[in-house]
Design a protein around this motif. Structure first.
Motif, PDB file in Angstrom:
ATOM      1  N   ARG A  51       4.016   0.229   2.359  1.00 39.15           N
ATOM      2  CA  ARG A  51       3.957  -0.658   3.521  1.00 39.15           C
ATOM      3  C   ARG A  51       3.257  -1.949   3.115  1.00 39.15           C
ATOM      4  O   ARG A  51       2.332  -1.958   2.302  1.00 39.15           O
ATOM      5  N   LYS A  84       0.702  -4.261   8.642  1.00 35.59           N
ATOM      6  CA  LYS A  84      -0.616  -4.544   9.197  1.00 35.59           C
ATOM      7  C   LYS A  84      -1.054  -5.946   8.795  1.00 35.59           C
ATOM      8  O   LYS A  84      -0.786  -6.378   7.671  1.00 35.59           O
ATOM      9  N   PRO A  98       4.795  -7.861   7.601  1.00 30.78           N
ATOM     10  CA  PRO A  98       3.788  -6.863   7.227  1.00 30.78           C
ATOM     11  C   PRO A  98       3.629  -5.765   8.273  1.00 30.78           C
ATOM     12  O   PRO A  98       3.777  -5.998   9.477  1.00 30.78           O
ATOM     13  N   TYR A 148     -12.993  -4.749   0.884  1.00 38.42           N
ATOM     14  CA  TYR A 148     -11.659  -4.195   1.047  1.00 38.42           C
ATOM     15  C   TYR A 148     -11.684  -2.668   1.002  1.00 38.42           C
ATOM     16  O   TYR A 148     -10.923  -1.987   1.718  1.00 38.42           O
ATOM     17  N   TRP A 165       2.029   4.584   1.064  1.00 39.88           N
ATOM     18  CA  TRP A 165       1.731   5.203   2.359  1.00 39.88           C
ATOM     19  C   TRP A 165       2.877   6.118   2.762  1.00 39.88           C
ATOM     20  O   TRP A 165       4.007   5.672   2.927  1.00 39.88           O
ATOM     21  N   ILE A 220       0.860  -4.974   3.490  1.00 39.60           N
ATOM     22  CA  ILE A 220      -0.408  -5.310   4.157  1.00 39.60           C
ATOM     23  C   ILE A 220      -0.695  -6.784   3.892  1.00 39.60           C
ATOM     24  O   ILE A 220      -0.720  -7.231   2.749  1.00 39.60           O
ATOM     25  N   ILE A 248      -4.646  -7.987   8.675  1.00 37.82           N
ATOM     26  CA  ILE A 248      -6.085  -7.695   8.748  1.00 37.82           C
ATOM     27  C   ILE A 248      -6.877  -8.933   8.336  1.00 37.82           C
ATOM     28  O   ILE A 248      -6.590  -9.550   7.304  1.00 37.82           O
ATOM     29  N   LEU A 302      -6.955   0.533   7.070  1.00 39.10           N
ATOM     30  CA  LEU A 302      -6.042   0.885   5.976  1.00 39.10           C
ATOM     31  C   LEU A 302      -5.873   2.389   5.830  1.00 39.10           C
ATOM     32  O   LEU A 302      -5.026   2.848   5.065  1.00 39.10           O
ATOM     33  N   GLN A 333       0.843  -1.198   0.000  1.00 45.66           N
ATOM     34  CA  GLN A 333       0.000   0.000   0.000  1.00 45.66           C
ATOM     35  C   GLN A 333       0.878   1.247   0.000  1.00 45.66           C
ATOM     36  O   GLN A 333       1.749   1.407   0.867  1.00 45.66           O
TER      37      GLN A 333
END
Length: 651
Positions: free
Chosen positions: A561, A598, A596, A642, A556, A563, A600, A648, A554
């Motif tokens: 980063r 994050k 990662p 998503y 960022w 995910i 999720i 996110l 993603q």
């Protein structure tokens, strides 16, 4: 148009290697080329003439002349470069043998070592003799699982002097990551340090080496360099010998440089492993030498008096790139460890003390430096610094502004972009041209780089696929274990036959500047280091709680980063303990960079109708971009889920 940030003075232009090269071309060919873009156009319109001039300008050392520059400029892949020439890569890097400094090493533990060019030659000679004595021959593989320290360069040059092929991984790679790479190429000798430092912690390498050797039976000798301990215990490592006991005792040895064809295998580099095991890209000695010397001499304006630094590990191609600066006779500054330890000032203190003139890093580092609040220009004497190089991911316009406002106003900021595939750049710096915010200064000389639209036509002033429409000498000579060339062809040439498609979205403007918009495939680039989703999938999906998973990068805060989305089996919850287990598994078996940002939980993972995960569609969805091919998905409705994930949009 980006904001103009820097323009070289007339004196800087006329004193540059680029200007000298351009003057030579004008004189020999009766041209009146008066600027970079015209020089680039000449270089790609006259591929053979350009690379012949580069050969002469770089003063390539060879024992036999070439018969022609290229056998078929229209054939890609498969063009043959400099047939008839015989040379040795290491001989070209060890052309200087005097008392000027070659390597300066600073470890995170404050170890400081200096080697002159004469001392470097002597060290390489001693290791090369020992490699020959144990039977290493041209074509054998010699590998390093090493920190970025002098012994790594010494081992590589010793192997190259014989004609052995070098490959390396950094010591933060997990066991599986190393096996996925070295296990394919079956090395004969492995160099390793006993450990390495990170954030002042001593981390062991020998236990992992022992486990790795259980699955790679080709290794006959493990040469251990003491680093975190003066006398490490190597008794548990099969075939191990300390570096000091391995290298020959004699001083003053002459190196026997094997004279080999231009395309003799020098390096094995690795793809990111997105679709399975990393592909092993074999690169030729002459092509890498000539291409990297072009980038050092012309695009970086590197000279003997320069002190050049690049923050890199031995698992990134920038290590190979930096090492070739020895061919110019410059001083290489090597650093191993965390660049923010003990604080954000670490590398800038070193830049002041070592009088670094060319400072190389990643866009991710610059972004982190911005967030740290440090203003290097206020704390350090950076009067020696004349160029800053940034790569790994696109450097934002804000990053450009930060460099000029808070590091130094009078320097060339070269945002550079290329790939492990060519061990160099497609677009990079131009010391005789201006710098605009957010923009790479130029396309590389001899690199016929264009942006293709959806119809495969070159475009200016709009986004397109980065392609190279003519061969270049540093393109891989082949892929390992790819006898019919199918892996090689599918990697670059399936979309546009006869044209190299690299996988970046770019825009080329009318003055020749390049803007990079990121990867057009699903390779991840956290902190500027390319990694593949398949390497993460292999770790996550062996956990009993995980039914399925999907990984994307993603965009960022001027970086990328990682995910990780997970679909759990019934009866399991995504607890903190499970998240920690996932992270630890990835860290141990891939590398810390694969962990990662994050994790999720999701109810489902989108697939195409032929049951392929659609990472790119998810990446577009979470970044608010349109997905145009939803009809090709088996379960397109899941993309709506998503799009609404609140986590996110948070740090």
């Amino acid at each position: 148009m980006g904001k103009l940030l820097w323009t070289p003075t007339e004196t800087q232009v006329r004193n540059s290697n680029m200007y000298a090269f351009m003057t030579g071309v004008n004189k020999k060919y009766g041209k009146n080329i008066d600027g970079y873009e015209a020089l680039w156009q000449w270089s790609v319109d006259n591929i053979a003439d350009f690379w012949a001039e580069m050969w002469d300008f770089a003063e390539v050392i060879s024992s036999a002349p070439y018969e022609q520059v290229i056998d078929d400029p229209a054939r890609m892949p498969g063009a043959g470069w400099f047939p008839g020439a015989r040379l040795n890569f290491a001989e070209n890097l060890l052309r200087c043998r005097d008392d000027r400094p070659a390597l300066v090493f600073r470890g995170e533990d404050q170890v400081l070592r200096r080697l002159t060019y004469g001392e470097l030659y002597d060290e390489v000679a001693r290791v090369a003799k020992s490699l020959r004595k144990m039977g290493v021959q041209a074509g054998d593989r010699v590998v390093g699982f090493m920190p970025n320290m002098p012994e790594t360069i010494i081992a590589m040059l010793a192997a190259a002097s014989i004609g052995a092929t070098w490959s390396s991984c950094s010591p933060d790679f997990g066991i599986k990551g190393v096996l996925d790479r070295f296990g394919q190429i079956r090395p004969k000798v492995l160099f390793t340090a006993n450990g390495y430092y990170f954030k002042s912690r001593k981390l062991d390498s020998l236990e992992r080496i022992t486990d790795i050797l259980k699955q790679i039976d080709s290794v006959e000798k493990v040469v251990v360099v003491p680093y975190t301990e003066e006398t490490p215990d190597i008794s548990g490592v099969p075939g191990a010998v300390l570096f000091e006991d391995f290298r020959a005792d004699e001083a003053g040895l002459e190196i026997e440089f094997e004279q080999l064809p231009f395309d003799h295998p020098l390096y094995i580099m690795y793809s990111s492993g997105t679709t399975g095991l990393p592909k092993c890209m074999v690169q030729g000695a002459g092509g890498i030498l000539l291409h990297q010397m072009k980038e050092h001499l012309l695009h970086t304006d590197l000279k003997r008096e320069d002190h050049i630094f690049y923050f890199t590990t031995c698992g990134w191609m920038m290590w190979n790139w930096l090492t070739c600066a020895l061919s110019v006779g410059a001083t290489l500054i090597l650093y191993d460890g965390n660049p923010f330890h003990p604080g954000p000032e670490a590398l800038w203190q070193m830049a002041e003390e070592e009088k670094i003139s060319v400072f190389g890093t990643s866009a991710g580092y610059i972004a982190a430096l911005m967030n740290s609040g440090l203003k290097p220009r206020e704390k350090f004497d950076l009067s020696s610094l004349r160029a800053l190089l940034s790569t790994g991911s696109p450097l934002s316009a804000e990053g450009f502004d930060f460099v000029y406002e808070e590091i130094k106003k009078d320097l060339q900021l070269a945002s550079i972009s290329g790939g492990t595939d060519i061990n160099g750049c497609f677009a990079l710096g131009n010391p005789i041209g201006p710098v605009y915010a957010g923009e790479l200064q130029c396309r590389g000389l001899g690199m016929k780089v264009e942006a293709f639209d959806e119809d495969g036509k070159p475009v200016l002033g709009r986004q397109g696929e980065l392609v190279c429409t003519a061969p270049a000498p540093s393109m891989p000579i082949y892929f390992w274990d790819d006898p019919d060339g199918k892996k090689y062809h599918s990697a670059y040439f399936d979309v546009y036959p006869g044209v190299w498609r690299h996988g970046d979205y770019i825009e080329i403007n009318e003055r020749g500047g390049v803007t990079i918009y990121g990867r057009s495939d699903t390779t991840l680039n956290p902190g500027g280091v390319r990694i593949g989703t398949a390497e993460i999938y292999r770790q996550v999906e062996m956990l009993e709680e995980i039914e399925d998973s999907l990984v994307v990068g993603q965009s960022w805060k001027n970086d990328v980063r990682v995910i990780l989305f997970v679909k759990l089996l019934p009866g399991f919850d995504l607890t903190d303990a499970l998240k920690n287990n996932i992270r630890q598994t990835i860290r141990a078996n891939a590398s810390p960079r694969h962990v990662p940002a994050k994790i999720i939980e999701v109810p489902d993972v989108p697939y195409t109708l032929n049951m392929k995960k659609v990472e790119l569609a998810v990446k577009k969805t979470i970044e608010g971009r349109a997905v145009l091919n939803r009809d090709a998905l088996k379960n397109p409705e899941i993309l709506d889920y998503y799009a609404e994930i609140k986590a996110l949009r948070e740090d």
